[in-house]
Design an enzyme around this catalytic site. Structure first.
Site, PDB file in Angstrom:
ATOM      1  N   GLU A 112       0.860  -1.182   0.000  1.00  0.00           N
ATOM      2  CA  GLU A 112       0.000   0.000   0.000  1.00  0.00           C
ATOM      3  C   GLU A 112       0.892   1.226   0.000  1.00  0.00           C
ATOM      4  O   GLU A 112       1.896   1.268   0.700  1.00  0.00           O
ATOM      5  CB  GLU A 112      -0.872  -0.012   1.251  1.00  0.00           C
ATOM      6  CG  GLU A 112      -1.761   1.189   1.393  1.00  0.00           C
ATOM      7  CD  GLU A 112      -2.504   1.159   2.719  1.00  0.00           C
ATOM      8  OE1 GLU A 112      -2.223   2.035   3.558  1.00  0.00           O
ATOM      9  OE2 GLU A 112      -3.330   0.264   2.910  1.00  0.00           O
ATOM     10  N   TYR A 124       7.975   1.270  -7.498  1.00  0.00           N
ATOM     11  CA  TYR A 124       7.188   0.047  -7.505  1.00  0.00           C
ATOM     12  C   TYR A 124       6.798  -0.352  -8.927  1.00  0.00           C
ATOM     13  O   TYR A 124       6.825  -1.535  -9.275  1.00  0.00           O
ATOM     14  CB  TYR A 124       5.947   0.192  -6.622  1.00  0.00           C
ATOM     15  CG  TYR A 124       6.269   0.548  -5.184  1.00  0.00           C
ATOM     16  CD1 TYR A 124       7.423   0.096  -4.554  1.00  0.00           C
ATOM     17  CD2 TYR A 124       5.419   1.373  -4.451  1.00  0.00           C
ATOM     18  CE1 TYR A 124       7.721   0.449  -3.244  1.00  0.00           C
ATOM     19  CE2 TYR A 124       5.710   1.718  -3.134  1.00  0.00           C
ATOM     20  CZ  TYR A 124       6.863   1.253  -2.542  1.00  0.00           C
ATOM     21  OH  TYR A 124       7.160   1.591  -1.248  1.00  0.00           O
TER      22      TYR A 124
END
Length: 156
Positions: A112, A124
């Site tokens: 998250e 990411y």
């Protein structure tokens, strides 16, 4: 020289390493940083693991706290000391983490991230993560606009 290690036990020998991770956490997590006690309590769970990356023999410069439950894993926290950011530390952690997870037959890795944390999102995405869900207004602070949380996934 960078080395990545997995801390498997919470013991007296590893206590200084966990304290260093907590100190980096306090610097890089602007809200709700986890302290030493919280990290120790998490590591007491069989499903939670900690990777640390060292610059030389003793200097811990980054960490990844993650949890594995059956075929799914989740990054709980990942951080790099500000003096070492943008030097490939997190990428090295991901290489080691991916190997660990594949060796343990993990199929999915979740994390998250705040929707306004563009450098982290870019990292990411470079690692192969994709956004699979958005939690509207998840992060809230007094006198500030709420920020969405993005749930990202990497299929291993």
């Amino acid at each position: 020289m960078l080395t990545v290690e997995k801390l498997t036990d919470v013991n007296d020998e590893n206590e200084p390493s966990v304290r260093t991770v907590a100190s980096i956490e306090a610097i890089v997590q602007l809200q709700e940083a986890w302290d030493y006690k919280a990290i120790i309590e998490l590591l007491a769970q069989d499903s939670v693991q900690l990777l640390i990356i060292k610059n030389g023999v003793e200097d811990i410069v980054g960490y990844c706290l993650y949890q594995v439950v059956f075929e799914q894993a989740e990054i709980l926290r990942i951080g790099t000391h500000p003096d070492y950011q943008r030097q490939g530390i997190a990428s090295q952690l991901f290489i080691k983490l991916n190997k660990e997870l594949q060796d343990n037959k993990v199929e999915n890795l979740l994390l998250e991230v705040r929707a306004d944390n563009l450098p982290a999102i870019a990292l990411y995405e470079r690692q192969g993560f994709v956004v699979i869900h958005q939690r509207k207004g998840y992060y809230q602070q007094p006198n500030h606009s709420a920020i969405d949380a993005l749930i990202m996934q990497l299929k291993l």
